[in-house]
Enzyme design. Structure first.
Site, PDB file in Angstrom:
ATOM      1  N   GLY A  37       0.838  -1.179   0.000  1.00 22.50           N
ATOM      2  CA  GLY A  37       0.000   0.000   0.000  1.00 22.50           C
ATOM      3  C   GLY A  37       0.876   1.234   0.000  1.00 22.50           C
ATOM      4  O   GLY A  37       2.097   1.151   0.150  1.00 22.50           O
ATOM      5  N   TYR A  38       0.231   2.379  -0.134  1.00 24.75           N
ATOM      6  CA  TYR A  38       0.955   3.641  -0.277  1.00 24.75           C
ATOM      7  C   TYR A  38       0.502   4.647   0.757  1.00 24.75           C
ATOM      8  O   TYR A  38      -0.686   4.915   0.901  1.00 24.75           O
ATOM      9  CB  TYR A  38       0.761   4.196  -1.698  1.00 24.75           C
ATOM     10  CG  TYR A  38       1.457   3.320  -2.701  1.00 24.75           C
ATOM     11  CD1 TYR A  38       2.750   3.602  -3.110  1.00 24.75           C
ATOM     12  CD2 TYR A  38       0.843   2.175  -3.181  1.00 24.75           C
ATOM     13  CE1 TYR A  38       3.409   2.760  -3.991  1.00 24.75           C
ATOM     14  CE2 TYR A  38       1.499   1.335  -4.062  1.00 24.75           C
ATOM     15  CZ  TYR A  38       2.777   1.630  -4.462  1.00 24.75           C
ATOM     16  OH  TYR A  38       3.438   0.791  -5.329  1.00 24.75           O
TER      17      TYR A  38
END
Length: 159
Positions: free
Chosen positions: A27-28
């Site tokens: 994820g970011y």
């Protein structure tokens, strides 16, 4: 300074891995094209990765191992959905290719990446390598969160 020089290719439907893959979830915390901050769990290990803006096939990249439990906690802070994939490593003519078979909202997408010492480095394409997509932003993992493969039109998929 860490510099990543990477080229990406779509993978033909007849690709069959020669080894065991490793499951990944990522994820970011930031998807800003000038600076992405990624959290990844690969197998049982966590990673924090910071990448700079892409110029051609190159960009700054710094990656650090972090405890898997901390990575899981940080993934909960990331934009959803996470990118899920299985990564296979294939050696072709002395180069290691990383082939990502995506799952979840990106199921059906298979991308191969090769890291090079320079943008001018010669390499052989595997028989299963298809169209080059280096620099096409929709193929960036960070972009697949906002616009996953299952939302692409047939034209965007190249069909």
């Amino acid at each position: 300074m860490g510099v990543e020089i990477e080229r990406k290719f779509k993978v033909a439907d007849d690709f069959r891995p020669t080894g065991v893959g490793i499951s990944m979830a990522q994820g970011y915390l930031s998807r800003d094209p000038k600076r992405t901050v990624r959290i990844r769990i690969a197998g049982m290990q966590g990673y924090l990765t910071i990448k700079g803006e892409t110029h051609g096939a190159a960009r700054l990249e710094y990656e650090y191992e972090i405890p898997a439990e901390e990575a899981r906690e940080l993934l909960a802070l990331c934009e959803q959905p996470l990118v899920e994939k299985t990564r296979y490593r294939e050696t072709v003519a002395g180069h290691v290719w990383e082939v990502d078979v995506f799952h979840g909202a990106n199921a059906g997408l298979v991308i191969a990446e090769i890291e090079l010492a320079s943008e001018a480095e010669d390499f052989s394409l595997p028989t299963w390598a298809g169209v080059e997509v280096t620099g096409e932003k929709r193929y960036y993992n960070a972009a697949l969160i906002a616009y996953p493969y299952n939302m692409w039109s047939d034209a965007e998929r190249g069909r």
